[in-house]
Write an enzyme that holds these catalytic residues in place. Structure first.
Site, mmCIF file in Angstrom:
data_model
loop_
_atom_site.group_PDB
_atom_site.id
_atom_site.type_symbol
_atom_site.label_atom_id
_atom_site.label_comp_id
_atom_site.label_asym_id
_atom_site.label_seq_id
_atom_site.Cartn_x
_atom_site.Cartn_y
_atom_site.Cartn_z
ATOM 1 N N TYR A 184 1.110 -1.355 -0.069
ATOM 2 C CA TYR A 184 -0.563 0.102 -0.269
ATOM 3 C C TYR A 184 0.869 0.939 -0.600
ATOM 4 O O TYR A 184 1.864 0.861 0.967
ATOM 5 C CB TYR A 184 -1.136 -0.145 1.741
ATOM 6 C CG TYR A 184 -1.621 1.408 1.275
ATOM 7 C CD1 TYR A 184 -2.824 1.269 0.788
ATOM 8 C CD2 TYR A 184 -1.198 2.540 2.216
ATOM 9 C CE1 TYR A 184 -3.731 2.486 1.052
ATOM 10 C CE2 TYR A 184 -2.013 3.274 2.320
ATOM 11 C CZ TYR A 184 -3.071 3.281 1.702
ATOM 12 O OH TYR A 184 -4.275 4.247 1.328
ATOM 13 N N GLU A 210 -3.202 8.017 -3.738
ATOM 14 C CA GLU A 210 -3.316 6.709 -3.859
ATOM 15 C C GLU A 210 -3.224 5.432 -4.600
ATOM 16 O O GLU A 210 -3.654 5.016 -5.178
ATOM 17 C CB GLU A 210 -4.625 6.216 -2.721
ATOM 18 C CG GLU A 210 -4.655 5.259 -1.441
ATOM 19 C CD GLU A 210 -6.338 4.536 -1.248
ATOM 20 O OE1 GLU A 210 -6.929 4.626 -2.079
ATOM 21 O OE2 GLU A 210 -5.903 4.912 0.076
#
Ligand code: ADP
Ligand code: MG
Length: 402
Positions: free
Chosen positions: A122, A210
Site C-alpha cells: 500500500y 493512493e
C-alpha cells in the site's frame, strides 16, 4: 477533483512511475481492439468509476436490477473472456463499499496488461496540515482495506514526510524501502518512485495519491497497479489540462453547476439551507446551526467575487433541494455588497417561489441598505443582526413548520 485510474496512470507514466501498458475503452469492440493491441495473453479488465473497492464490487443491470457479475476488476485469459467481461461491465451499475447502495454506472473501461504479482503493498501521499508537509504512508499489507490495517496493526503502516519545497530526503526514501523489506532492484525502484511521486504531487497540486496495490512483480519491478489521484480544486487555474480530465458524469449535477458559477457547494443531509460568503464563515454558520439543534442541508460558499448571477444560481440550488425546510443567508459584506445580495435573493425567490422560512443576517458593506431592500420587498423575510440570532431563528422557524 477526482480522476479515473486510467488518467492517473497517464500522469504516473509521464512522471516516471512504472505502470502496466493499458488502453482506455468505451465499448466492447474497443476492449477487443485493446486486447489485440496489447498482445499479452492475460489482461485485467477494469471498471473505471470514481470510487475504490471495484475488485470486490458487484455489477447490476440498470433496468432489471438483476445481478450481472461479481467483481468490477476481472482477469481475462483469452479474447473471449475480455468480450464477456466487457459486456458485463460497460453500462452496468457497479456497487462497491465506497459507492453507497446506489452504485455508479460504468461508462469507461481500462484494459491493462496482466501482471504477475509477487507481493502487494500500500502506498499513499497526502497533505499533512499539522506537519505543513506531505505525508507518505506505506505498508506491506497492501491490496486490502487500509482502514482495517490502521485499526488492527497500526505498526504495519510506515510514515515519512516529503517537504513541498525541499523535496524528498534520499535517506528517508531508503529507510522506507527498508521498512518494506525491499532489496536490490526493488529497493532502488521504490526510492526512485517515491521521488517521482513527490515531485508529481507538488507539480500537479494533488490533494491525494493512493496506490493500492503497489506491487512487486515476479521480476522484482515495482509497479503501480491501481491509481487514485485527486487534485486541489483551488489550484485548477494553474492547470488548464485539469478541466479536460474532469468527468462530469461522475459528479453530482448540482455540484458541477455550482462549480461552473464559482460556488463551492456540498449537499448534506439536514433541512436548513445555508448561503454564506467565505468557507470559514460557512463552516461557522453550520456549527452555530447545529449548536441550536438544527441540521444544515448544505455547505455553500458563494466566494468573494460573487455576482448577482452567481448568487441567484446559488439560491436556486438551495431552493431546488426538497429537503430544505428553511434558509439562512449569512453574509459578511466586504467586497461583496449586502444590498446586491438582497436583490439577488429576491430575484431568485420571485423566479423559483419561496415556500420556506428565510432568515437573513447581513453585516459589513451596505448592510443597512441590504436590510432596507429586504424590508421593502414582498417576501416574508426575517432579519437578524448576529449569526447566533439568525441561526436560532431559522432553527425555531423550521421546527414550527413540522
Ligand atoms: P480496486 O481497488 O478498486 O478494487 P484495483 O485496481 O486495486 O481496484 O484492482 C483490484 C485487484 O485486482 C488488485 O488488488 C490486484 O490484485 C488485481 N489487479 C488489478 N490490476 C491488475 C493487473 N493489471 N494485473 C493483475 N492483477 C491486477
Ligand atoms: Mg485498489
Amino acid at each position: 477533483m477526482n480522476i479515473h485510474e486510467y488518467q492517473g496512470k497517464i500522469l504516473f507514466k509521464q512522471a516516471g512511475v512504472k505502470v502496466q501498458d493499458g488502453i482506455h475503452c468505451k465499448t466492447v469492440s474497443d476492449a477487443l481492439d485493446a486486447y489485440d493491441k496489447l498482445g499479452t495473453k492475460v489482461v485485467a479488465v477494469k471498471s473505471q468509476i470514481h470510487a475504490g473497492g471495484r475488485g470486490k464490487g458487484t455489477l447490476y443491470d440498470q433496468e432489471t436490477d438483476d445481478l450481472v457479475m461479481e467483481g468490477g476488476v476481472k482477469i481475462a485469459f483469452s479474447r473471449e473472456e475480455v468480450e464477456k467481461y466487457a459486456e458485463n461491465i460497460i453500462g452496468r451499475r457497479l456497487v462497491t463499499k465506497q459507492t453507497g447502495s446506489d452504485g455508479k454506472i460504468v461508462n469507461n473501461l481500462y484494459v491493462e496488461a496482466g501482471c504477475s504479482i509477487a507481493h502487494e503493498y500500500y502506498l499513499a501521499l497526502l497533505v499533512d496540515r499539522e506537519e505543513k508537509s506531505i505525508l507518505i504512508m506505506a505498508s506491506t499489507e497492501g491490496g486490502m482495506d487500509i482502514e482495517e490495517v490502521a485499526e488492527n496493526t497500526p505498526e504495519a503502516i510506515h510514515k515519512i514526510w516529503t517537504h513541498p519545497i525541499d523535496g524528498l530526503n534520499e535517506k528517508d526514501a531508503v529507510e522506507m524501502a527498508e521498512k518494506l523489506d525491499l532489496e536490490g532492484k526493488s529497493k532502488q525502484e521504490l526510492v526512485s518512485m517515491l521521488k517521482s511521486l513527490s515531485r508529481l504531487f507538488v507539480e500537479k497540486d494533488c490533494s491525494m495519491i493512493e496506490i493500492n496495490p503497489l506491487v512487486r512483480s515476479d521480476s522484482g519491478e515495482m509497479i503501480a497497479l491501481d491509481a487514485k489521484v485527486s487534485f486541489d480544486d483551488n489550484a485548477s487555474f494553474r492547470h488548464p489540462w485539469m478541466e479536460e480530465m474532469r468527468d462530469h458524469s461522475e459528479e453530482e449535477e448540482v455540484e458541477t453547476r455550482a462549480h461552473d458559477h464559482g460556488l463551492s457547494y456540498v449537499k448534506l443531509d439536514g433541512n436548513i439551507g445555508c448561503l454564506v460568503n467565505g468557507a470559514g464563515l460557512a463552516m461557522a454558520s453550520m456549527d452555530v446551526i447545529k449548536l441550536y439543534g438544527g441540521e444544515p442541508a448544505n455547505f455553500l460558499d458563494i466566494g468573494g467575487g460573487a455576482t448577482r448571477e452567481s448568487i441567484t444560481t446559488a439560491f436556486g440550488i438551495i431552493l431546488e433541494d426538497d429537503n430544505v425546510e428553511g434558509i439562512l443567508v449569512n453574509i459578511f459584506g466586504g467586497i461583496i455588497q449586502c444590498d446586491m445580495v438582497a436583490r439577488s435573493v429576491i430575484e431568485a425567490s420571485n423566479d423559483l417561489g419561496l415556500k420556506v422560512p428565510l432568515v437573513v443576517r447581513f453585516s459589513g458593506t451596505n448592510h443597512v441598505e441590504g436590510k432596507e431592500v429586504l424590508d421593502n420587498c414582498d417576501l416574508d423575510v426575517h432579519t437578524a443582526s448576529t449569526l447566533a440570532e439568525g441561526a436560532e431563528k431559522i432553527v425555531y422557524l423550521t421546527r414550527s413548520v413540522e
